[in-house]
Write an enzyme that holds these catalytic residues in place. Structure first.
Site, PDB file in Angstrom:
ATOM      1  N   TYR A 103       0.849  -1.190   0.000  1.00 52.46           N
ATOM      2  CA  TYR A 103       0.000   0.000   0.000  1.00 52.46           C
ATOM      3  C   TYR A 103       0.889   1.245   0.000  1.00 52.46           C
ATOM      4  O   TYR A 103       1.959   1.223  -0.596  1.00 52.46           O
ATOM      5  CB  TYR A 103      -1.027  -0.060   1.153  1.00 52.46           C
ATOM      6  CG  TYR A 103      -2.232   0.743   0.774  1.00 52.46           C
ATOM      7  CD1 TYR A 103      -3.013   0.377  -0.324  1.00 52.46           C
ATOM      8  CD2 TYR A 103      -2.559   1.903   1.444  1.00 52.46           C
ATOM      9  CE1 TYR A 103      -4.078   1.149  -0.743  1.00 52.46           C
ATOM     10  CE2 TYR A 103      -3.636   2.686   1.031  1.00 52.46           C
ATOM     11  CZ  TYR A 103      -4.384   2.301  -0.065  1.00 52.46           C
ATOM     12  OH  TYR A 103      -5.429   3.073  -0.484  1.00 52.46           O
ATOM     13  N   ARG A 155      -8.662  10.588  -8.186  1.00 50.03           N
ATOM     14  CA  ARG A 155      -7.778  11.276  -7.225  1.00 50.03           C
ATOM     15  C   ARG A 155      -7.005  10.213  -6.452  1.00 50.03           C
ATOM     16  O   ARG A 155      -7.288   9.927  -5.304  1.00 50.03           O
ATOM     17  CB  ARG A 155      -8.626  12.149  -6.300  1.00 50.03           C
ATOM     18  CG  ARG A 155      -7.831  13.230  -5.620  1.00 50.03           C
ATOM     19  CD  ARG A 155      -7.981  13.204  -4.121  1.00 50.03           C
ATOM     20  NE  ARG A 155      -7.899  11.859  -3.591  1.00 50.03           N
ATOM     21  CZ  ARG A 155      -8.059  11.549  -2.321  1.00 50.03           C
ATOM     22  NH1 ARG A 155      -8.354  12.470  -1.448  1.00 50.03           N
ATOM     23  NH2 ARG A 155      -7.942  10.309  -1.890  1.00 50.03           N
ATOM     24  N   LYS A 173      -5.628  -2.239  -1.153  1.00 49.98           N
ATOM     25  CA  LYS A 173      -6.466  -2.039   0.030  1.00 49.98           C
ATOM     26  C   LYS A 173      -7.100  -3.365   0.456  1.00 49.98           C
ATOM     27  O   LYS A 173      -7.154  -3.682   1.647  1.00 49.98           O
ATOM     28  CB  LYS A 173      -7.558  -1.041  -0.345  1.00 49.98           C
ATOM     29  CG  LYS A 173      -8.133  -0.371   0.829  1.00 49.98           C
ATOM     30  CD  LYS A 173      -7.948   1.114   0.739  1.00 49.98           C
ATOM     31  CE  LYS A 173      -8.143   1.739   2.077  1.00 49.98           C
ATOM     32  NZ  LYS A 173      -7.999   3.156   2.098  1.00 49.98           N
ATOM     33  N   GLU A 244     -13.267   4.656  -2.759  1.00 51.64           N
ATOM     34  CA  GLU A 244     -11.858   4.952  -2.520  1.00 51.64           C
ATOM     35  C   GLU A 244     -11.304   5.860  -3.608  1.00 51.64           C
ATOM     36  O   GLU A 244     -11.473   5.590  -4.800  1.00 51.64           O
ATOM     37  CB  GLU A 244     -11.081   3.616  -2.528  1.00 51.64           C
ATOM     38  CG  GLU A 244      -9.613   3.735  -2.244  1.00 51.64           C
ATOM     39  CD  GLU A 244      -9.312   4.029  -0.779  1.00 51.64           C
ATOM     40  OE1 GLU A 244     -10.142   3.709   0.091  1.00 51.64           O
ATOM     41  OE2 GLU A 244      -8.243   4.599  -0.517  1.00 51.64           O
ATOM     42  N   ASP A 245     -10.648   6.937  -3.199  1.00 54.35           N
ATOM     43  CA  ASP A 245      -9.926   7.806  -4.119  1.00 54.35           C
ATOM     44  C   ASP A 245     -10.773   8.384  -5.253  1.00 54.35           C
ATOM     45  O   ASP A 245     -10.334   8.448  -6.410  1.00 54.35           O
ATOM     46  CB  ASP A 245      -8.677   7.100  -4.656  1.00 54.35           C
ATOM     47  CG  ASP A 245      -7.565   7.083  -3.588  1.00 54.35           C
ATOM     48  OD1 ASP A 245      -7.791   7.604  -2.482  1.00 54.35           O
ATOM     49  OD2 ASP A 245      -6.474   6.555  -3.861  1.00 54.35           O
ATOM     50  N   ASP A 267     -13.583   5.506   2.693  1.00 53.98           N
ATOM     51  CA  ASP A 267     -12.465   5.434   3.651  1.00 53.98           C
ATOM     52  C   ASP A 267     -11.681   6.739   3.733  1.00 53.98           C
ATOM     53  O   ASP A 267     -11.212   7.110   4.796  1.00 53.98           O
ATOM     54  CB  ASP A 267     -11.526   4.279   3.286  1.00 53.98           C
ATOM     55  CG  ASP A 267     -10.474   4.103   4.371  1.00 53.98           C
ATOM     56  OD1 ASP A 267     -10.862   3.909   5.540  1.00 53.98           O
ATOM     57  OD2 ASP A 267      -9.273   4.216   4.065  1.00 53.98           O
ATOM     58  N   ASP A 268     -11.550   7.434   2.594  1.00 47.75           N
ATOM     59  CA  ASP A 268     -10.784   8.698   2.609  1.00 47.75           C
ATOM     60  C   ASP A 268     -11.439   9.705   3.546  1.00 47.75           C
ATOM     61  O   ASP A 268     -10.761  10.526   4.166  1.00 47.75           O
ATOM     62  CB  ASP A 268     -10.714   9.303   1.200  1.00 47.75           C
ATOM     63  CG  ASP A 268     -10.162   8.308   0.202  1.00 47.75           C
ATOM     64  OD1 ASP A 268      -9.070   7.786   0.446  1.00 47.75           O
ATOM     65  OD2 ASP A 268     -10.840   8.018  -0.799  1.00 47.75           O
ATOM     66  N   ASN A 407       0.424  12.573   2.905  1.00 47.55           N
ATOM     67  CA  ASN A 407       1.237  11.550   2.237  1.00 47.55           C
ATOM     68  C   ASN A 407       1.553  12.006   0.827  1.00 47.55           C
ATOM     69  O   ASN A 407       0.793  12.797   0.274  1.00 47.55           O
ATOM     70  CB  ASN A 407       0.422  10.252   2.136  1.00 47.55           C
ATOM     71  CG  ASN A 407       0.499   9.453   3.407  1.00 47.55           C
ATOM     72  OD1 ASN A 407       1.544   9.303   3.995  1.00 47.55           O
ATOM     73  ND2 ASN A 407      -0.646   8.934   3.810  1.00 47.55           N
TER      74      ASN A 407
HETATM   75  P1  NAD Z   1      -8.143  16.634  -0.764  1.00 48.13           P
HETATM   76  O1  NAD Z   1      -7.625  16.889  -2.112  1.00 48.13           O
HETATM   77  O2  NAD Z   1      -9.562  16.245  -0.598  1.00 48.13           O
HETATM   78  O3  NAD Z   1      -7.902  17.928   0.165  1.00 48.13           O
HETATM   79  C1  NAD Z   1      -6.753  18.728   0.164  1.00 48.13           C
HETATM   80  C2  NAD Z   1      -7.126  20.072   0.739  1.00 48.13           C
HETATM   81  O4  NAD Z   1      -5.949  20.845   0.924  1.00 48.13           O
HETATM   82  C3  NAD Z   1      -8.059  20.894  -0.122  1.00 48.13           C
HETATM   83  O5  NAD Z   1      -9.081  21.451   0.677  1.00 48.13           O
HETATM   84  C4  NAD Z   1      -7.178  22.045  -0.632  1.00 48.13           C
HETATM   85  O6  NAD Z   1      -7.924  23.237  -0.790  1.00 48.13           O
HETATM   86  C5  NAD Z   1      -6.202  22.191   0.512  1.00 48.13           C
HETATM   87  N1  NAD Z   1      -4.953  22.823   0.135  1.00 48.13           N
HETATM   88  C6  NAD Z   1      -4.237  22.704  -1.004  1.00 48.13           C
HETATM   89  N2  NAD Z   1      -3.148  23.497  -0.962  1.00 48.13           N
HETATM   90  C7  NAD Z   1      -3.160  24.108   0.232  1.00 48.13           C
HETATM   91  C8  NAD Z   1      -2.310  25.036   0.866  1.00 48.13           C
HETATM   92  N3  NAD Z   1      -1.211  25.474   0.268  1.00 48.13           N
HETATM   93  N4  NAD Z   1      -2.639  25.460   2.105  1.00 48.13           N
HETATM   94  C9  NAD Z   1      -3.743  25.030   2.720  1.00 48.13           C
HETATM   95  N5  NAD Z   1      -4.583  24.142   2.158  1.00 48.13           N
HETATM   96  C10 NAD Z   1      -4.306  23.704   0.932  1.00 48.13           C
HETATM   97  O7  NAD Z   1      -7.218  15.514  -0.149  1.00 48.13           O
HETATM   98  P2  NAD Z   1      -7.497  14.636   1.152  1.00 48.13           P
HETATM   99  O8  NAD Z   1      -8.137  13.349   0.801  1.00 48.13           O
HETATM  100  O9  NAD Z   1      -8.170  15.472   2.152  1.00 48.13           O
HETATM  101  O10 NAD Z   1      -6.009  14.284   1.576  1.00 48.13           O
HETATM  102  C11 NAD Z   1      -5.112  15.300   1.938  1.00 48.13           C
HETATM  103  C12 NAD Z   1      -3.806  14.698   2.407  1.00 48.13           C
HETATM  104  O11 NAD Z   1      -4.025  13.912   3.559  1.00 48.13           O
HETATM  105  C13 NAD Z   1      -3.132  13.762   1.394  1.00 48.13           C
HETATM  106  O12 NAD Z   1      -1.766  13.961   1.426  1.00 48.13           O
HETATM  107  C14 NAD Z   1      -3.458  12.400   1.903  1.00 48.13           C
HETATM  108  O13 NAD Z   1      -2.457  11.461   1.562  1.00 48.13           O
HETATM  109  C15 NAD Z   1      -3.459  12.638   3.391  1.00 48.13           C
HETATM  110  N6  NAD Z   1      -4.269  11.656   4.112  1.00 48.13           N
HETATM  111  C16 NAD Z   1      -3.680  10.969   5.130  1.00 48.13           C
HETATM  112  C17 NAD Z   1      -4.410  10.033   5.834  1.00 48.13           C
HETATM  113  C18 NAD Z   1      -3.782   9.319   6.966  1.00 48.13           C
HETATM  114  O14 NAD Z   1      -2.661   9.536   7.287  1.00 48.13           O
HETATM  115  N7  NAD Z   1      -4.471   8.443   7.632  1.00 48.13           N
HETATM  116  C19 NAD Z   1      -5.728   9.767   5.471  1.00 48.13           C
HETATM  117  C20 NAD Z   1      -6.308  10.495   4.424  1.00 48.13           C
HETATM  118  C21 NAD Z   1      -5.561  11.439   3.749  1.00 48.13           C
END
Ligand code: NAD
Length: 546
Positions: A103, A155, A173, A244-245, A267-268, A407
């Site tokens: 993963y 995504r 997954k 997912e994604d 899950d996201d 990530n």
């Molecule tokens: P997403 O695309 O839905 O959301 C990203 C957000 O960040 C958007 O609202 C965007 O407007 C904002 N953004 C972009 N540039 C920015 C900046 N410069 N300053 C402030 N905000 C900004 O993505 P997501 O699904 O919410 O995931 C976001 C991150 O979290 C990814 O890197 C993902 O890998 C990580 N994530 C980690 C876990 C975990 O560790 N368990 C779980 C889910 C997601």
């Protein structure tokens, strides 16, 4: 006993080469002398019998000799294709080492190169050109699916639109559903809905596996998804469908549309929420702080942030706080500054967290103004928890909660070393990417990943075990509480907010039991409540060892 039975209970195990080529049944050189006789395997195998443990050592030795993670991914995939039990044994027994290979982060690279490393198909590809025949296509699947992980590839992790190459995600997954929670491999169905791809690099790649067309949108997209959902529920009654994604604009919409109609979760959004909530509850076991008095400031306002906010609000309401007051505890900064009511550029999912407040342009200023107890980085922009940000959090909090969840590692808001150093060892830190233990001023801190894999496998197992008709917020809250309770005092003493990953099957069993308990209590279960819910869950877990 080693055999496959048919519907009349007769031994239907294939023999000879057919058996060796069936990954669900193949044991390779692990077939015993008696099995070699019984299934006409003589001559096809070298004479020496290597038991499964010896085979696992051989796999690991070979794997560890490889230096490139993508090559390791390919080798593991090939093992998955030829000897399923051995593959899952290697995963189960070495989950710390294997999870990053099957993963994140390796799966991201594997999706980008999916067409280039393609060897054998796995799961089902449903294309825009399959409209009208999706049920028929699902019936081609030889097993009764219990859980489907579906993506449309728009995504993929933080990598954007990878189209049909996104299939690596549902496959990876579902491997974790089996390795981490013992969901039987035959119950797991990975699905990619290929509605096209808007990534020109993919469309121009001669090895791209998907349709060469731009993405469907609007009614054409929705009706294809609708057909898939109806067909899946018809062909596999009671199936759990995990989204997912999907990109923001579809993820929230689809969850809202289907969550009260079928057994589904995203899950996201929801798995992330539960794992983050668990981390906060663990941190509060250290600080002794009251949950309803926490103020969370998110960097990012997408699926992860909104999902966490929604679950935190539900959990605070369960602790007696009115909804409006609970929402006031969750704030977010996106790429255009603090999410506030006066902004006119906000997507719908951000509106519940757009508060009455003067505009604030940047994250540090927002911290100074709002004085949060916790900051959660989910914007996928690396290095944004700067020295100033962390020092400010340490100035206003005795034990600041700092979750750098983005990530892959390059996108992490800060690394573990920075989190501890700039807060003088006071941060209660969790990360999205793996970081090694950190030595700071004579103490060793062991940061653990707030990885969704603590949550979704147990939720899936609980859903299957109780045959629940819906997956509710209450189930995710129960999962989070269970996870936090399983963190030991010695974990907390070294700064770990999550249990050690090798305990994952035990963790998943308890989470599954918590999910199932909620299903029974709320009248959602599809079977009578067993006397011992945990034992019932455990009895359904697939064990690859023999
Ligand atoms: P997403 O695309 O839905 O959301 C990203 C957000 O960040 C958007 O609202 C965007 O407007 C904002 N953004 C972009 N540039 C920015 C900046 N410069 N300053 C402030 N905000 C900004 O993505 P997501 O699904 O919410 O995931 C976001 C991150 O979290 C990814 O890197 C993902 O890998 C990580 N994530 C980690 C876990 C975990 O560790 N368990 C779980 C889910 C997601």
């Amino acid at each position: 006993m080693y055999e496959k039975t048919n519907t009349c209970g007769k031994d239907a195990t294939p023999s000879g080469l057919a058996l060796l080529r069936d990954p669900a049944l193949n044991r390779g050189t692990g077939f015993t002398e008696a099995e070699r006789d019984k299934y006409n395997l003589r001559g096809f195998l070298p004479p020496h019998v290597h038991n499964q443990e010896e085979q696992a050592v051989r796999v690991l030795t070979r794997l560890r000799a490889l230096t490139d993670p993508l090559e390791k991914f390919v080798a593991l995939n090939a093992l998955h294709d030829r000897n399923e039990s051995l593959y899952f044994r290697v995963l189960c027994d070495n989950i710390d080492e294997m999870q990053p290979l099957v993963y994140t982060p390796t799966v991201g690279l594997a999706c980008q190169k999916f067409g280039h490393i393609f060897q054998r198909p796995r799961g089902l590809f449903i294309g825009a050109n399959d409209r009208g025949r999706i049920a028929q296509l699902l019936r081609n699947w030889p097993y009764q699916a219990g859980i489907i992980v579906v993506t449309d590839g728009e995504r993929i992790l933080g990598l954007g639109d990878l189209g049909a190459n996104g299939m690596g995600i549902p496959v990876g997954k579902l491997s974790l559903y089996t390795a981490c929670a013992g969901v039987h491999p035959q119950l797991c169905l990975p699905v990619t809905i290929d509605v096209g791809c808007n990534n020109t690099a993919m469309l121009e790649d001669p090895f791209y596996v998907g349709l060469r067309q731009r993405r469907l949108t609007g009614a054409a997209y929705d009706s294809l998804l609708d057909e898939f959902i109806s067909a899946a529920c018809e062909v596999f009654p009671g199936v759990t469908i995990q989204f997912e994604d999907f990109a923001n604009h579809n993820a929230f919409r689809l969850l809202k549309k289907y969550r009260d109609r079928i057994c589904t979760f995203n899950d996201d959004i929801q798995g992330t929420a539960a794992v983050a909530l668990a981390g906060i509850l663990s941190a509060l076991r250290i600080t002794g702080g009251k949950f309803t008095e926490q103020k969370l400031l998110f960097l990012g306002a997408g699926e992860a942030a909104t999902g966490i906010c929604d679950l935190v609000v539900s959990a605070m309401m369960a602790h007696g706080l009115p909804e409006a007051a609970a929402r006031q505890r969750c704030w977010a900064v996106d790429s255009r500054g603090l999410v506030v009511k006066s902004r006119t550029d906000l997507a719908e999912h951000k509106l519940p967290y757009a508060h009455d407040h003067a505009p604030v342009g940047d994250f540090l200023s927002a911290i100074k103004t709002l004085k949060p107890t916790a900051i959660v980085g989910v914007a996928a922009v690396g290095g944004t928890f700067t020295q100033e940000v962390l020092e400010e959090m340490a100035r206003i909090n005795e034990r600041p909660i700092v979750f750098a969840l983005s990530n892959p590692t390059s996108k992490a808001e800060c690394n573990a070393e920075e989190a501890y150093r700039w807060t003088k060892g006071r941060a209660l830190f969790a990360c999205g990417s793996p970081f090694d233990p950190v030595k700071f001023e004579g103490r060793t801190y062991v940061p653990r990943q707030g990885n969704n894999s603590y949550i979704f496998p147990g939720v899936g197992l609980g859903a299957i075990a109780s045959r629940t008709r819906r997956i509710t917020d209450e189930m995710f809250m129960g999962a989070a509480q269970t996870l936090a309770q399983l963190v030991t005092e010695s974990d907390l003493a070294q700064g770990s907010l999550y249990p050690a990953l090798p305990r994952i099957r035990e963790v998943s069993a308890h989470i599954a039991a918590a999910v199932a308990e909620t299903a029974y209590r709320c009248g959602l279960a599809g079977k009578p409540k067993p006397a011992d819910v945990l034992a019932d869950v455990r009895a359904q877990m697939f064990d690859p060892h023999y």
